[in-house]
Structure formats: C-alpha cells, structure tokens
Design a protein around this motif. Structure first.
Motif, PDB file in Angstrom:
ATOM      1  N   PHE A  77       0.807  -1.219   0.000  1.00 18.59           N
ATOM      2  CA  PHE A  77       0.000   0.000   0.000  1.00 18.59           C
ATOM      3  C   PHE A  77       0.844   1.274   0.000  1.00 18.59           C
ATOM      4  O   PHE A  77       0.344   2.352   0.323  1.00 18.59           O
ATOM      5  CB  PHE A  77      -0.953  -0.012   1.206  1.00 18.59           C
ATOM      6  CG  PHE A  77      -1.946  -1.132   1.143  1.00 18.59           C
ATOM      7  CD1 PHE A  77      -3.098  -1.030   0.382  1.00 18.59           C
ATOM      8  CD2 PHE A  77      -1.715  -2.320   1.822  1.00 18.59           C
ATOM      9  CE1 PHE A  77      -4.004  -2.071   0.301  1.00 18.59           C
ATOM     10  CE2 PHE A  77      -2.617  -3.378   1.757  1.00 18.59           C
ATOM     11  CZ  PHE A  77      -3.764  -3.247   0.992  1.00 18.59           C
ATOM     12  N   GLU A  78       2.102   1.154  -0.373  1.00 11.24           N
ATOM     13  CA  GLU A  78       2.969   2.332  -0.412  1.00 11.24           C
ATOM     14  C   GLU A  78       2.528   3.334  -1.473  1.00 11.24           C
ATOM     15  O   GLU A  78       2.832   4.517  -1.366  1.00 11.24           O
ATOM     16  CB  GLU A  78       4.423   1.915  -0.655  1.00 11.24           C
ATOM     17  CG  GLU A  78       5.040   1.244   0.542  1.00 11.24           C
ATOM     18  CD  GLU A  78       6.474   0.819   0.288  1.00 11.24           C
ATOM     19  OE1 GLU A  78       6.906   0.774  -0.888  1.00 11.24           O
ATOM     20  OE2 GLU A  78       7.160   0.524   1.284  1.00 11.24           O
ATOM     21  N   ASP A  79       1.788   2.872  -2.475  1.00  8.62           N
ATOM     22  CA  ASP A  79       1.403   3.739  -3.595  1.00  8.62           C
ATOM     23  C   ASP A  79      -0.019   4.292  -3.483  1.00  8.62           C
ATOM     24  O   ASP A  79      -0.560   4.779  -4.475  1.00  8.62           O
ATOM     25  CB  ASP A  79       1.547   2.974  -4.904  1.00  8.62           C
ATOM     26  CG  ASP A  79       0.601   1.777  -5.000  1.00  8.62           C
ATOM     27  OD1 ASP A  79       0.090   1.324  -3.951  1.00  8.62           O
ATOM     28  OD2 ASP A  79       0.378   1.286  -6.123  1.00  8.62           O
ATOM     29  N   ILE A  80      -0.638   4.249  -2.302  1.00  9.95           N
ATOM     30  CA  ILE A  80      -2.002   4.779  -2.201  1.00  9.95           C
ATOM     31  C   ILE A  80      -1.979   6.275  -2.499  1.00  9.95           C
ATOM     32  O   ILE A  80      -0.996   6.957  -2.210  1.00  9.95           O
ATOM     33  CB  ILE A  80      -2.665   4.479  -0.832  1.00  9.95           C
ATOM     34  CG1 ILE A  80      -1.896   5.114   0.319  1.00  9.95           C
ATOM     35  CG2 ILE A  80      -2.864   2.996  -0.632  1.00  9.95           C
ATOM     36  CD1 ILE A  80      -2.585   4.994   1.662  1.00  9.95           C
ATOM     37  N   PRO A  81      -3.052   6.792  -3.095  1.00  8.48           N
ATOM     38  CA  PRO A  81      -3.085   8.213  -3.475  1.00  8.48           C
ATOM     39  C   PRO A  81      -2.902   9.144  -2.278  1.00  8.48           C
ATOM     40  O   PRO A  81      -3.252   8.800  -1.142  1.00  8.48           O
ATOM     41  CB  PRO A  81      -4.484   8.375  -4.080  1.00  8.48           C
ATOM     42  CG  PRO A  81      -4.882   7.015  -4.513  1.00  8.48           C
ATOM     43  CD  PRO A  81      -4.243   6.076  -3.530  1.00  8.48           C
ATOM     44  N   GLU A  82      -2.378  10.318  -2.545  1.00  7.68           N
ATOM     45  CA  GLU A  82      -2.090  11.294  -1.498  1.00  7.68           C
ATOM     46  C   GLU A  82      -3.346  11.652  -0.697  1.00  7.68           C
ATOM     47  O   GLU A  82      -3.286  11.826   0.519  1.00  7.68           O
ATOM     48  CB  GLU A  82      -1.471  12.556  -2.109  1.00  7.68           C
ATOM     49  CG  GLU A  82      -1.033  13.586  -1.088  1.00  7.68           C
ATOM     50  CD  GLU A  82       0.020  13.076  -0.097  1.00  7.68           C
ATOM     51  OE1 GLU A  82       0.026  13.561   1.044  1.00  7.68           O
ATOM     52  OE2 GLU A  82       0.824  12.197  -0.460  1.00  7.68           O
TER      53      GLU A  82
END
Length: 124
Positions: A77-82
């Motif tokens: 989940f490191e790439d979840i949206p800001e």
C-alpha cells in the motif's frame, strides 16, 4: 464533494460489504461494521475464527475506517493516493470527513487489494 457523515458512512460500509462473501461480517451494529476472514488463523498469539480485515465506525466529527491489511502488508500500500494517505492517522486508521468520487474509487481499490492479499495468504 460529500461532507454528510451518514452518507460517507453508508458509502464506506457498502465498499466493505462488496467483499462479503468471501469475507464475513463479524459484527454489525449502528455504531460498528466489522469484517474478518473466514478461515481459522493465528492473530498474534491467539487463534481466531477469522483474521480481522477492517471496520467502519462513525464518530461525531468523522467516519473511521480501520483497515488491517495496510498494517499487515505495508509494502502493498505504499502507492495509495495522497488524498487517501492524508486521511491515515497512525498505521491502519483512516479519519474521513469528506469524500469525493476520486477518494471513493481509491478506497474501493484499496479494499479490493486488501481482499486479494487475504486470498493470497489463504485467510478467506
């Protein structure tokens, strides 16, 4: 942009309930929706009937989404949206006060990714 907490709660509950089955509803009351896996598993040092997945809990100022896969599978989940990351307080609790289509889609994708991880780990 939705700011009505009851509407946000309803949307988040629907996102979570899209995962039933294969997940199971462990608790459902006016103040809590809790989902878990369906296979017996070790959760810490305790054997449970289903590994905890997440909860939706209404609070006076926001709606809380407790989402355990982001705690157990941090790298996934490191790439979840800001916008989603801004709602994250602590390691696995999201405080949601506003919800637009983009955030709703991001939460739905995040929950589906968590479900796939639970499937891969044979927890459902």
């Amino acid at each position: 942009m939705v700011t009505d907490l009851q509407e946000i709660e309803s949307t988040l509950k629907n996102i979570m309930l899209e995962c039933v089955p294969p997940l199971q509803v462990r608790k459902e009351t006016p103040t809590l929706l809790e989902l878990a896996g369906t296979r017996p598993a070790m959760q810490g040092k305790q054997k449970v009937d289903g590994f905890y997945f997440g909860s939706v809990v209404p609070k006076p100022k926001d709606i809380r989404l407790y989402f355990f896969p982001i705690y157990t599978h941090v790298d996934a989940f490191e790439d979840i949206p800001e916008g989603v990351r801004k709602c994250l307080k602590g390691k696995s609790c999201f405080h949601i006060k506003k919800l637009d289509e983009e955030l709703e889609r991001a939460f739905r994708e995040m929950v589906q990714r968590g479900l796939e991880l639970y499937r891969k780990d044979d927890l459902v």
